[in-house]
Design a protein around this motif. Structure first.
Motif, short mmCIF file in Angstrom:
data_model
loop_
_atom_site.label_atom_id
_atom_site.label_comp_id
_atom_site.label_asym_id
_atom_site.label_seq_id
_atom_site.Cartn_x
_atom_site.Cartn_y
_atom_site.Cartn_z
N GLU A 128 34.73 67.02 11.06
CA GLU A 128 36.22 66.44 10.86
C GLU A 128 36.02 65.33 9.92
OE1 GLU A 128 40.65 65.30 12.41
OE2 GLU A 128 38.88 65.89 13.74
N GLN A 129 36.18 65.67 8.66
CA GLN A 129 36.19 64.12 7.94
C GLN A 129 37.25 63.18 8.21
OE1 GLN A 129 37.51 63.89 3.29
NE2 GLN A 129 35.47 64.62 3.16
N LYS A 130 36.57 61.91 8.30
CA LYS A 130 37.17 60.91 8.67
C LYS A 130 37.40 59.54 7.53
CE LYS A 130 37.94 62.08 13.03
NZ LYS A 130 39.07 62.39 13.62
N GLN A 131 36.37 59.43 6.76
CA GLN A 131 36.24 58.44 5.64
C GLN A 131 35.89 59.29 4.35
OE1 GLN A 131 33.58 55.70 7.98
NE2 GLN A 131 34.99 54.22 6.87
N LYS A 132 36.58 58.89 3.44
CA LYS A 132 36.06 59.34 1.97
C LYS A 132 36.44 58.31 0.95
CE LYS A 132 36.41 63.37 -1.15
NZ LYS A 132 35.20 63.50 -1.46
N THR A 133 35.79 57.95 -0.12
CA THR A 133 35.90 57.14 -1.05
C THR A 133 34.93 57.22 -2.21
OG1 THR A 133 36.67 54.68 -1.30
CG2 THR A 133 34.61 55.07 -0.29
N THR B 236 25.94 52.82 -9.40
CA THR B 236 27.13 52.21 -9.37
C THR B 236 28.23 52.92 -8.99
OG1 THR B 236 27.50 52.24 -11.47
CG2 THR B 236 26.40 50.29 -11.17
N GLU B 237 28.45 54.31 -8.97
CA GLU B 237 29.41 55.23 -8.69
C GLU B 237 28.69 56.29 -7.90
OE1 GLU B 237 32.46 54.92 -9.64
OE2 GLU B 237 32.22 53.36 -11.05
N GLY B 238 29.77 56.99 -7.07
CA GLY B 238 29.40 58.13 -6.30
C GLY B 238 30.37 58.14 -5.15
N ASN B 239 30.65 59.43 -4.86
CA ASN B 239 31.37 59.53 -3.31
C ASN B 239 30.64 59.29 -2.17
OD1 ASN B 239 33.56 60.82 -5.09
ND2 ASN B 239 32.47 62.71 -5.33
N LEU B 240 31.45 58.92 -1.24
CA LEU B 240 30.93 58.21 0.13
C LEU B 240 31.87 59.01 0.93
CD1 LEU B 240 30.25 54.89 1.45
CD2 LEU B 240 31.77 56.11 2.51
N GLU B 241 31.27 59.73 2.20
CA GLU B 241 32.39 60.18 2.95
C GLU B 241 31.73 60.45 4.48
OE1 GLU B 241 32.07 64.83 2.66
OE2 GLU B 241 32.39 63.90 0.91
N LEU B 242 32.39 60.47 5.49
CA LEU B 242 31.63 60.46 6.95
C LEU B 242 32.59 61.54 7.63
CD1 LEU B 242 30.75 57.71 9.29
CD2 LEU B 242 32.73 59.09 9.89
N SER B 243 32.00 62.12 8.40
CA SER B 243 32.78 63.25 9.40
C SER B 243 32.29 62.93 10.80
CB SER B 243 32.26 64.59 9.02
OG SER B 243 33.03 64.79 7.65
N ASP C 82 29.94 62.73 20.82
CA ASP C 82 30.23 62.93 19.16
C ASP C 82 29.05 62.83 18.65
OD1 ASP C 82 32.93 63.11 19.44
OD2 ASP C 82 33.54 61.21 19.55
N VAL C 83 29.13 63.58 17.16
CA VAL C 83 28.14 63.42 16.36
C VAL C 83 28.56 63.25 15.07
CG1 VAL C 83 26.43 65.00 15.03
CG2 VAL C 83 26.65 65.54 17.50
N ILE C 84 28.02 62.07 14.50
CA ILE C 84 28.51 61.45 13.27
C ILE C 84 27.56 61.89 12.14
CG2 ILE C 84 29.04 59.24 11.98
CD1 ILE C 84 29.01 57.99 14.68
N THR C 85 28.22 62.23 11.03
CA THR C 85 27.47 62.55 9.80
C THR C 85 28.15 62.00 8.76
OG1 THR C 85 28.64 64.71 9.36
CG2 THR C 85 26.63 64.75 10.63
N GLY C 86 27.30 61.62 7.68
CA GLY C 86 27.81 61.18 6.40
C GLY C 86 27.01 61.45 5.30
N ALA D 18 35.43 49.63 24.97
CA ALA D 18 36.23 50.85 25.11
C ALA D 18 36.66 51.39 23.62
CB ALA D 18 37.47 50.82 26.13
N ASN D 19 36.08 50.83 22.78
CA ASN D 19 36.78 51.05 21.34
C ASN D 19 35.59 51.02 20.22
OD1 ASN D 19 38.65 52.10 19.52
ND2 ASN D 19 39.41 50.05 19.07
N TYR D 20 34.73 52.18 20.53
CA TYR D 20 33.41 52.05 19.85
C TYR D 20 33.62 52.74 18.40
CZ TYR D 20 28.26 52.70 19.14
OH TYR D 20 26.93 52.91 18.70
N HIS D 21 33.41 51.90 16.95
CA HIS D 21 33.85 52.76 16.05
C HIS D 21 32.68 52.75 15.00
CE1 HIS D 21 38.34 51.67 15.33
NE2 HIS D 21 38.11 52.16 16.96
N TYR D 22 32.84 53.77 14.01
CA TYR D 22 32.07 54.03 13.05
C TYR D 22 32.37 53.40 12.08
CZ TYR D 22 35.57 57.06 12.01
OH TYR D 22 36.91 57.77 11.89
N GLU D 23 31.56 52.85 11.08
CA GLU D 23 31.53 52.38 9.53
C GLU D 23 30.68 52.87 8.61
OE1 GLU D 23 32.73 48.15 9.37
OE2 GLU D 23 34.06 48.10 10.96
N MET D 24 31.16 53.95 7.82
CA MET D 24 30.01 54.43 6.93
C MET D 24 30.00 53.47 5.71
SD MET D 24 28.17 56.99 6.02
CE MET D 24 27.16 57.44 4.45
N GLU D 25 28.72 53.04 5.41
CA GLU D 25 28.41 52.20 4.13
C GLU D 25 27.54 52.51 3.44
OE1 GLU D 25 29.02 47.94 5.25
OE2 GLU D 25 30.20 48.36 6.94
#
Length: 232
Positions: free
Chosen positions: A167-172, A156-163, A215-219, A78-85
């Protein structure tokens, strides 16, 4: 003597490669746990690189689905999560590889999603059991097309993000990995004989959260393209 299989063998699992009709045959899927400080903190733990080593869990190659897929909401959660990698594709065998030589093993890079039955993972963690039920299940490893290192260089570098739903949820940035790609390859190659076809999911940043049917996940990751997934 002819060997007869009692049922058909599964077809090899392969992944798309950008710029070629050739396919990348997938061997093993290694995932690095807690490789961003902020994500470790949101999971209630701290990571001290000076006293700790990276740790891993494995997903079966059969769990892999391509970017753009529509997957079913998985059972018994009942708690299905995304993890962008950020994903590293290994193209050369190596054992006890030095960090300075780690880049030689890399075939290319891709965006990935480590989909997680979080409630089952946390229950396992609380009882000291393996994470398999929370991590290694059908359609839980999502992979975008692989960009060849020969085309994009060493990343070795670069932005990573997920929505989710726009709606943006992850950014690093990849520079915030606790153990960078070279360190991960060197360490993992002490524990396993790395082989062509291995994939390494290098860890997710903070901002993980649940998704529901519809839900639609994009990253996206700089120089590594983008990824999408729809929850049925």
């Amino acid at each position: 003597m002819t060997t007869h299989l009692i049922f058909p063998a599964k077809a090899p699992v392969t992944a798309e490669i950008v710029g070629t009709d050739a396919r990348f045959p997938v061997n093993r899927i290694f995932c690095v746990g807690r490789n961003y400080h902020a994500h470790a903190a949101e999971m209630g733990v701290t990571v001290d690189k000076s006293t700790q080593e990276p740790f891993y869990f494995i997903k079966d190659a059969s769990t892999l689905v391509p970017s753009g897929s529509t997957v079913a909401y998985p059972p018994q959660t009942a708690n299905y999560h995304y993890e962008m990698e950020f994903v590293v594709a290994i193209g050369k065998a190596g054992f006890e590889v030095a960090e300075d030589n780690a880049d030689e093993l890399i075939y290319g890079y891709a965006c990935g999603l480590d989909m997680t039955r979080r409630d089952l993972q946390l229950k396992a963690r609380e009882t000291g059991r393996p994470w398999d039920l929370g991590k290694d299940f059908e359609e839980s490893a999502v992979l975008a097309p692989i960009y060849r290192k020969e085309d994009v260089g060493v990343i070795t570098e670069g932005n990573l993000e997920l929505s989710v739903g726009g709606e943006q949820k992850q950014k690093t940035t990849l520079g915030l990995l606790i153990w960078n790609v070279r360190e991960v390859i060197a360490h993992l190659s002490k524990l396993y004989h790395l082989q062509p076809g291995d994939l390494i999911y290098t860890g997710t940043p903070e901002g993980v959260g649940p998704v529901v049917a519809g839900d639609v996940i994009t990253g996206k990751i700089d120089n590594v393209g983008d990824i999408s997934l729809t929850i049925a």
